[in-house]
Design an enzyme around this catalytic site. Sequence first.
Site, short mmCIF file in Angstrom:
data_model
loop_
_atom_site.label_atom_id
_atom_site.label_comp_id
_atom_site.label_asym_id
_atom_site.label_seq_id
_atom_site.Cartn_x
_atom_site.Cartn_y
_atom_site.Cartn_z
N HIS A 1 1.16 5.32 -2.10
CA HIS A 1 0.58 6.29 -3.03
C HIS A 1 1.73 6.87 -3.85
CE1 HIS A 1 -3.51 6.46 -1.15
NE2 HIS A 1 -2.82 5.96 -0.14
N HIS B 1 0.85 -1.21 0.00
CA HIS B 1 0.00 0.00 0.00
C HIS B 1 0.88 1.25 0.00
CE1 HIS B 1 -3.95 1.92 1.43
NE2 HIS B 1 -3.09 2.92 1.31
N GLN C 1 -9.87 9.16 -4.46
CA GLN C 1 -9.49 9.91 -3.25
C GLN C 1 -10.61 10.81 -2.73
OE1 GLN C 1 -6.10 10.39 -1.20
NE2 GLN C 1 -8.04 10.68 -0.17
N HIS D 1 -9.70 1.68 0.89
CA HIS D 1 -9.39 2.47 2.09
C HIS D 1 -10.66 2.42 2.95
CE1 HIS D 1 -6.00 4.03 -0.16
NE2 HIS D 1 -5.66 4.87 0.80
N ASP E 1 2.49 3.30 3.01
CA ASP E 1 1.45 4.28 2.69
C ASP E 1 2.00 5.51 1.95
OD1 ASP E 1 -1.11 5.22 2.50
OD2 ASP E 1 -1.44 5.53 4.61
N GLU F 1 -10.74 4.77 7.62
CA GLU F 1 -9.49 5.43 8.03
C GLU F 1 -9.85 6.68 8.84
OE1 GLU F 1 -6.90 6.80 4.90
OE2 GLU F 1 -5.27 7.26 6.29
N TRP G 1 0.42 13.59 3.34
CA TRP G 1 -0.12 12.94 4.54
C TRP G 1 0.96 12.60 5.56
CZ3 TRP G 1 -1.76 12.06 -0.45
CH2 TRP G 1 -3.08 12.42 -0.71
O1 URA Z 1 -3.46 7.55 4.31
C1 URA Z 1 -3.88 8.05 3.26
C2 URA Z 1 -3.02 8.59 2.28
C3 URA Z 1 -3.57 9.12 1.16
N1 URA Z 1 -4.92 9.14 1.02
C4 URA Z 1 -5.75 8.64 1.96
O2 URA Z 1 -6.98 8.67 1.83
N2 URA Z 1 -5.21 8.10 3.04
#
Ligand code: URA
Length: 418
Positions: free
Chosen positions: A63, A61, A156, A214, A313, A217, A319
């Site tokens: 980005h 995981h 997102q 996701h 991540d 979170e 982030w």
């Molecule tokens: O932890 C993250 C990182 C990027 N985007 C998200 O929604 N969560």
Amino acid sequence: MTLPLTAIVNARLAGRPGLYRVAMADGRFTAIDAQAASQSAAADELDAGGNLLLPPFVEPHIHLDAALTAGEPRWNQSGTLFEGIECWGERKAMLSRDDVVSRAEQTLKLFAAHGIQYVRTHVDVTDPQLTALRAMVEVRERVREFVDLQIVAFPQEGILSFPGGKELMTEAVAIGADVIGGIPHFEFTRDYGVESVKWLMDLAERHDCLVDVHCDEIDDPQSRFLEVLAAEALSRDYGSRVTASHTCAMHSYEDAYCSRLFRLLGKSGLNFVALPTENLHLQGRFDGYPKRRGITRVPELLDAGLKVCFGQDSIRDPWYPMGNGNLLRTLDVGLHACHMLGMERIETALEIVTDNGAAALNLNSYGIAVGNPARCMVVNGATPYEVLLNQSPVLASIRDGRCLVQREAPVHEVAGWS
Ligand SMILES: O=c1cc[nH]c(=O)[nH]1
């Protein structure tokens, strides 16, 4: 590219006593033989020096589209997920193909230098041009010799809450995304969140794709999209192909609710990704003291027979401003934060960043076994405990029989101190 190896000698294998010679030809493992004693390595062999030989690290995981953009155009001051999404929204407007390709490849090179050969990247598709997604499909081909890359179509800003969200997800699959994502806790309403999960599961089934959502979170104990995802996976008999990432809210659920939830999770067979460094950083931000850690219930999920892996991540993005590509750092933080430093946990800890990641990515032919692609790494230590204590970069990474990385173990000497 280096010449192909014919064997790795003096290797230790997880859970087996003694030293081993692991032979390879034409990019595949051909034999695994116990050695009676230590051997010297021939010119076309690699000496593992009595260290552990493991299958490659799996980064489940990351980005990559946002990697290396921390501070652009501004820093995330609050440290919340939500400000991160705002900052990224501003940076996203500046994306170009070259920008994405260059940052993604720099990050993947860093990963490869740390023994990672399998990567799943979430790519934001809430962009009418799909600039990052198109660039990442190119990157997947460009890096194939070094890394297997899976691309998640990640909405997102939501599937139902973003204009044209469904169409963009569908287009992303047509362009080449491998995995369907989602973000139900960020949709405008609970109902939208539930609908988004059902919609994305339909999309995945229609295109025979994997799923990685996701999910929850957030520290809100009312965020209960995991049960929706698990029930959908169960009713479609899709569980082993579905991953729930983050599930931070589970940290805050009542134990009574969790006990009911775990019955469903066990039946569904979902995979889980926890993101310890990022969760510690982004969660607990609305708490006074005591502050929640926001990491899902890792030991409880493992004890329930579910696969949990850890991922990084972010590498220096809106982030999370840190990250160095070394999954042993992530593992170390996760084991500390989840109260997992008992010796039984330590002995199986490396599975969290290898085998369990491979399960989440649904990899075939992963692992050190005759007939599998000769992909493995030598880590610094004879046991998982030593590897965790040493925290050193991998000593070697081998892909299809060729050495991608080779380095000496760090020495700890002080001049004049005998
Ligand atoms: O932890 C993250 C990182 C990027 N985007 C998200 O929604 N969560």
